[in-house]
Design an enzyme around this catalytic site. Sequence first.
Site, short mmCIF file in Angstrom:
data_model
loop_
_atom_site.label_atom_id
_atom_site.label_comp_id
_atom_site.label_asym_id
_atom_site.label_seq_id
_atom_site.Cartn_x
_atom_site.Cartn_y
_atom_site.Cartn_z
N GLU B 209 -24.54 4.31 18.49
CA GLU B 209 -25.48 5.43 18.53
C GLU B 209 -26.17 5.57 17.18
O GLU B 209 -25.77 4.95 16.19
CB GLU B 209 -24.77 6.72 18.94
CG GLU B 209 -23.65 7.13 18.02
CD GLU B 209 -22.78 8.25 18.62
OE1 GLU B 209 -22.60 8.30 19.84
OE2 GLU B 209 -22.28 9.06 17.84
N HIS B 247 -22.12 14.40 17.98
CA HIS B 247 -21.19 13.71 17.10
C HIS B 247 -21.57 13.91 15.63
O HIS B 247 -22.75 13.98 15.29
CB HIS B 247 -21.19 12.20 17.39
CG HIS B 247 -20.53 11.87 18.68
ND1 HIS B 247 -20.68 10.67 19.32
CD2 HIS B 247 -19.70 12.58 19.48
CE1 HIS B 247 -19.99 10.66 20.43
NE2 HIS B 247 -19.39 11.81 20.55
#
Lengths: 398, 292
Positions: B209, B247
Site C-alpha cells: 500500500e 494504517h
Amino acid sequence: MKVHEYQAKQILRDAGVAVPEGIVAKTPADAAAAFDKLGGSIAVVKAQIHAGGRGKGTLKEHPDQRGVQLVRSREEAEQVAARLIGNTLVTIQTGPEGKVVNQVLVEAGCNIARELYLGIVLDRSAAKPVVMASSEGGVEIEKVAEETPELIFKEHFTPDRGLDDFQVRKLCSKLNLAGASVSSAMRFMKGLCRVYSELDCSMAEINPLVVTADGELMALDAKISFDDNAIFRHPQLKELRDRTEEDPYELRAGDAGLSYVKLEGNIGCLVNGAGLAMSTMDLIKLHGGEPANFLDVGGGANVQQVTEAFRILLDDKNVKAVLVNIFGGIMRCTTIANALLEAYKSVGFNVPLVVRLEGTEVEQGRKIIADSDVDIITAEGLTDAAKKVVAAATGATA
Amino acid sequence: MSILINKDTRVICQGITGKVGMFHTKGCLEYGTQMVGGVTPGKGGTTVEGLPVFDTVAEAVEQTGCDATMIFVPPAFTADAILEAVDAGLKTVIAITEGVPALDMVYVYEVVKRTGVNLVGPNCPGVITPEECKIGIMPGYIHKKGPVGVMSRSGTLTYEAVWQLSNLGLGQSTCVGLGGDPIVGTSFIDLFKMYQADDDTEAILMMGEIGGTAEEEAAAFVKQHVTKPVAAFIAGRTAPPGKRMGHAGAIISGGKGTATEKVAALEDAGIEVANGPADMGAALQRAMKRGR
C-alpha cells in the site's frame, strides 16, 4: 494527536529544552498585556492553529496580514492579535478553506545568528526513532529531502537510551556548531529525545531551531504529535487536545470508532479494513467514478457504528450513491446485513445503495438482504460492485 | 512444506480467557489447528474449549510442548506478552492485537531479531497454511491448498486476494498478514526469503500500500534474489497526499511513497503488477504463465 505550538513549547520548557519566553492570548487586550509582561522592545505574535506554513499564510479577511508578525509596541501587538483572532488563516497546509485562529502566542524576540532544522520521527525501515538535522532551517524539510538530501544528517537512537554524546558531537560537526553551541546542543538534542520517548511522540519537529547570537540553541517553532495508541499512558495529554482544530466529520467518525477521511467525489464508501477500503476507492476510480471518502468500519462493527457511518456519509451532500464492500473475517456477513437494514431504515436513505458481501456467513447474509423490503442493489465481486455504483451515481446525477 | 506453520505446529493462545481470544481459539480448533493450551496470568488451572490454561508461557511450553503462540492480549500488555513468548523459547509468535504503542515495538523488534524468533504482527490477521494450520482471525473456508505464497499489510485485502486465487483454482502454500503498524516483526523481504526457499511455493503474491518504502525495498530484493514468479498490487493509487488512510503508514508525505513510484519499482524488478484490486488473482496467473 496534534497539539498547538504553545502547548508543545510548554512541554519542552518543562523538560529543560530551550524555548523563547511566551504567553498565550485569547483576546487583543491579553496580547497587549503579554507584550508588556515580556518586557522587551520587540515581540512576535503567532497565530495558533494545527497547521504549518503560518508565516507565509494570509488571512481570508485581511489578505495583507500574515499568520506570524514581529511587533514593536503593545499597541501593535494588540492590533495584530485583533486581526488574527476570530479570523481564518489560509496556509499551504490548511487547504483553501483555512483554519479559524482562536488564540495567539506572544513571544519574546531573540537575536538569531543561524536557522537549523531538527526533527524526530520513527524510521520504519530501521525500526527505531531517528533524529534528523539539517543546516537548512526554516524551510520545508520535505523540500530539502527532495532537492539536497545530502544536507540532512541522521542519527538513530533507542527510546530508553536516547542519543549518545558522540552522536550529538557528530551532528554538531555536520551542522558546523562549535564551542558553547556544542554543550547547548547536548542539552537540547538529548532533551528533545527524552520528550519524544517519555511522552510517546509520533513526531517532534523544531523548525527553525535557531542559534542565537550567544551561540545558544533555541526552539523558535515546535510541532509535536503523539501516538494515539499510547495516550492511555499519559492522561495529562488528553487535556491538550483541541477538538475545534479537527474536521467535524472525522471527529464524529473517530468517536464512533470509525476511520474516515473526506474526499472530493460523489460515491460514498463503507468498507471493513483499511487496505480493502483504499482498494475500493481505487476500483471506483478505475471504473470512472470518484470516491467521496475513505471509511473503514474496522473488524467488529455493530449496528450503532454502521448507522453512524451512514449518517456521516449521507451528510455529505455530494454523495449520489453509496457502496458497501464487506469481506467478513471477524465480522460475520449476517451481522453486517442486519446492521445495514436497521441503519438503512433509521437513517432514511435518499440515494442508491450497492452492497457487496463476501466471507464468513455470506449466504445467510445475502438472504437477509434479499428477503428484506429495502431497496438495495446487490453485487457479486468487486468489478460488478464498482460498475453498479458508478452507474447508480451517474444515473442519480443525470 | 509451507512457511512458518504447518500441520505439526502446536499452538497456544495468550489471552485465551478474553472474549476475542476465546472466540478465535475455537475458530482455529474448528479449522484443524493443533491448539494445545492457553495463557492468562492468574487464570492458571482453568480450561477453555477443553484446553488447559496456564499462568505463564514457560509453564505452557513445559506442559504442552507448544512451539507457536497466537497473541490476543490488550495493547498495553502486548509487548510484554511477545517478550514472554520469546523468553519461553517459542520460535513463531503471531500477535493479532491492534493498537500497540509504536515505541513499545522498538525494543521488542530488537529482541526478536537478536533471538531469531519469527514475530508476525502486531495488528495483523495472522498466518494460515491451508488445510493444515490457521493461527489468526481469517475466514478459513476461502483458502485452498496450493502453490501460491500470499502476503499483505492488510487483513481484508488479503482475504479478497485469496478469494480471487481460490476462484481461479490457484491454492495457497501459506498466507501471511504482516500487520499495518509502523514497526512489525516480519517484513516483505523476510517472507520473500522464506517463500523462495520453500519447495511448496511456486509463485508469490504481494499486496502493498501507499506510504513508506517497504515495497520499493522488497522490489529491489526480488530483483536480486527471487527466481519464482511474483505478482503485486498496491492499494491507495487514488489516495490524496497528506491524508492518512487508516494504517499508520498509509500516507503520502513530501511526494514520497506514492503508488506510481512503487509500481515503477515493482515493474522494474520484473513483477507483474495488478491493474486494480479485482485483478490480483489474474495478475498472479499472468506472472506464472510468463515466468521469470
